[in-house]
Scaffold this motif. Structure first.
Motif, mmCIF file in Angstrom:
data_model
loop_
_atom_site.group_PDB
_atom_site.id
_atom_site.type_symbol
_atom_site.label_atom_id
_atom_site.label_comp_id
_atom_site.label_asym_id
_atom_site.label_seq_id
_atom_site.Cartn_x
_atom_site.Cartn_y
_atom_site.Cartn_z
ATOM 1 N N GLY A 97 -7.480 89.624 97.005
ATOM 2 C CA GLY A 97 -7.650 88.463 97.878
ATOM 3 C C GLY A 97 -8.873 87.656 97.493
ATOM 4 O O GLY A 97 -8.753 86.615 96.851
ATOM 5 N N ASN A 121 -6.941 92.525 101.970
ATOM 6 C CA ASN A 121 -7.055 91.267 101.227
ATOM 7 C C ASN A 121 -7.481 90.091 102.099
ATOM 8 O O ASN A 121 -7.582 88.968 101.593
ATOM 9 C CB ASN A 121 -5.777 90.922 100.462
ATOM 10 N N ASP A 122 -7.716 90.314 103.393
ATOM 11 C CA ASP A 122 -8.372 89.278 104.184
ATOM 12 C C ASP A 122 -9.801 89.122 103.674
ATOM 13 O O ASP A 122 -10.489 90.111 103.417
ATOM 14 C CB ASP A 122 -8.424 89.668 105.667
ATOM 15 N N THR A 123 -10.244 87.882 103.541
ATOM 16 C CA THR A 123 -11.655 87.623 103.259
ATOM 17 C C THR A 123 -12.402 87.567 104.586
ATOM 18 O O THR A 123 -11.918 86.973 105.555
ATOM 19 C CB THR A 123 -11.819 86.301 102.493
ATOM 20 N N ARG A 169 -7.384 83.817 104.913
ATOM 21 C CA ARG A 169 -6.248 84.332 104.147
ATOM 22 C C ARG A 169 -5.368 83.161 103.708
ATOM 23 O O ARG A 169 -4.908 82.395 104.544
ATOM 24 C CB ARG A 169 -5.438 85.327 104.984
ATOM 25 N N HIS A 170 -5.186 83.038 102.407
ATOM 26 C CA HIS A 170 -4.404 81.942 101.839
ATOM 27 C C HIS A 170 -4.900 80.592 102.364
ATOM 28 O O HIS A 170 -4.115 79.698 102.683
ATOM 29 C CB HIS A 170 -2.922 82.112 102.156
#
Length: 343
Positions: A97, A121-123, A169-170
């Motif tokens: 991520g 994968n979350d920042t 996220r994204h």
């Protein structure tokens, strides 16, 4: 890739609920990887980190009521991109991520973080509105200071209050409130290497990666609970206060006796931690009877530790001594000695 030195996530990725980063904690070693599929490598490291974090989270939260020193235990494993060698960082966003310097490596199933919707994968951009400080030392070489700062931010939050995280996220930012989930305070990490090594220094529990290749989680829980007990019982500080000698002199006379005393105490408290967390405490008896020689060196063991057969007997006796109908969590009398001087 050709050849790069990678600061392994399996070595340095630490659970976000682990609080302090002690000055005396050993530096994480460098691991050289050559001609390796990075996605598979880091995936395996993430899996092992999550196994350790899950065991630690289960032990820490189930025993929170009997631990006087508690910390937020949301059940996430955090890492920072600058803890990895610069030569591999460009590949990490696709694997982990990393839309910012700090990200979630893994989330313990069933934890408060998992229930709040935090995902691997979350920042993580901020904790309670406070952003992370990126350490400039990590720009040119692997450095854990950014990750450590992230841990300190989480550590500063009260254990009995919800934890507010700002996640990305994204490209989509969201605020997540993680319910309060206190646990016994400690840090945990996995160390790469061929040996069945485990240690605790009062703040951190370190478990060798070989355990995750050799044993299932029930057996690993025996080792984690034992080392965790050293920290709960403040054995490092109490041994220091007693003036013990380490190194070659640690096995002899009073030194050896006090070290063996702390090892036995950790064995006994460890089975209580396991019992309170829903593990079968008899697994500890089985571990020392069936695998003790692999861990303590058999006839070549250090005399700072009891023999594996003696440890199995002591653990079995402790289990038998748990009062019928004891509550869960059960607080053993041994915890009353956690601040007592060793003699």
């Amino acid at each position: 890739m050709s050849r790069a030195s990678i600061l392994s996530s399996a070595v340095v990725a630490l659970s976000a609920f682990l609080l302090s980063v002690p000055d005396r904690a050993p530096a994480a070693p460098m691991v050289s990887i050559e001609n390796t599929d990075d996605t598979a490598l880091f995936g395996a490291m993430r899996d092992a980190d999550l196994r350790l974090a899950t065991i630690a989270w289960r032990l820490a939260t189930a025993n929170a009521a009997i631990c006087p020193d508690r910390a937020p235990t949301p059940g996430i494993v955090v890492h920072a991109i600058d803890q990895y060698d610069p030569g591999v960082r460009k590949q990490l966003p696709a694997i982990f991520g990393f839309e910012g310097p700090v990200a979630v490596e893994a989330v313990v199933p069933g934890s408060a973080a998992a229930r709040a919707g935090v995902q691997a994968n979350d920042t993580i951009e901020a904790v309670d509105g406070k952003p992370f400080v990126v350490n400039p030392a990590g720009a040119s070489q692997a450095n854990t200071a950014t990750r450590d700062a992230a841990q300190r931010l989480i550590a500063a939050e009260p254990a009995d209050r919800p934890l507010r995280l700002t996640l990305l996220r994204h490209g989509q930012k969201r605020e997540v409130t993680v319910a309060a989930q206190p646990g016994c305070r400690s840090r945990f990490e996995m160390l790469m290497g061929p040996g069945l090594t485990a240690s605790a220094d009062g703040d951190i529990v370190q478990i060798g990666s070989r355990f995750f290749e050799r044993f299932d989680d029930r057996m690993i829980a025996v080792v984690v609970a034992h080392e965790f007990s050293h920290n709960i019982l403040h054995h490092r500080d109490r041994l220091d206060a007693a003036g013990v000698k380490r190194g070659l002199l640690s096995e002899f006379g009073r030194n050896g006796r006090l070290f063996r005393q702390t090892e036995t105490e950790a064995d006994l408290l460890g089975v209580i931690l396991m019992r309170n967390a829903g593990y079968d405490p008899q697994d500890a008896v089985r571990f020392w009877r069936e695998h003790g020689g692999e861990v303590d060196g058999g006839i070549f063991r250090s005399r700072t530790h009891p023999s594996s057969s003696a440890r199995a007997d002591a653990v079995a006796a402790e289990i038998a001594a748990i009062p019928a109908g004891a509550p869960t969590p059960y607080r053993p009398p041994l915890l009353d000695q956690s601040g007592a001087a060793l003699q």
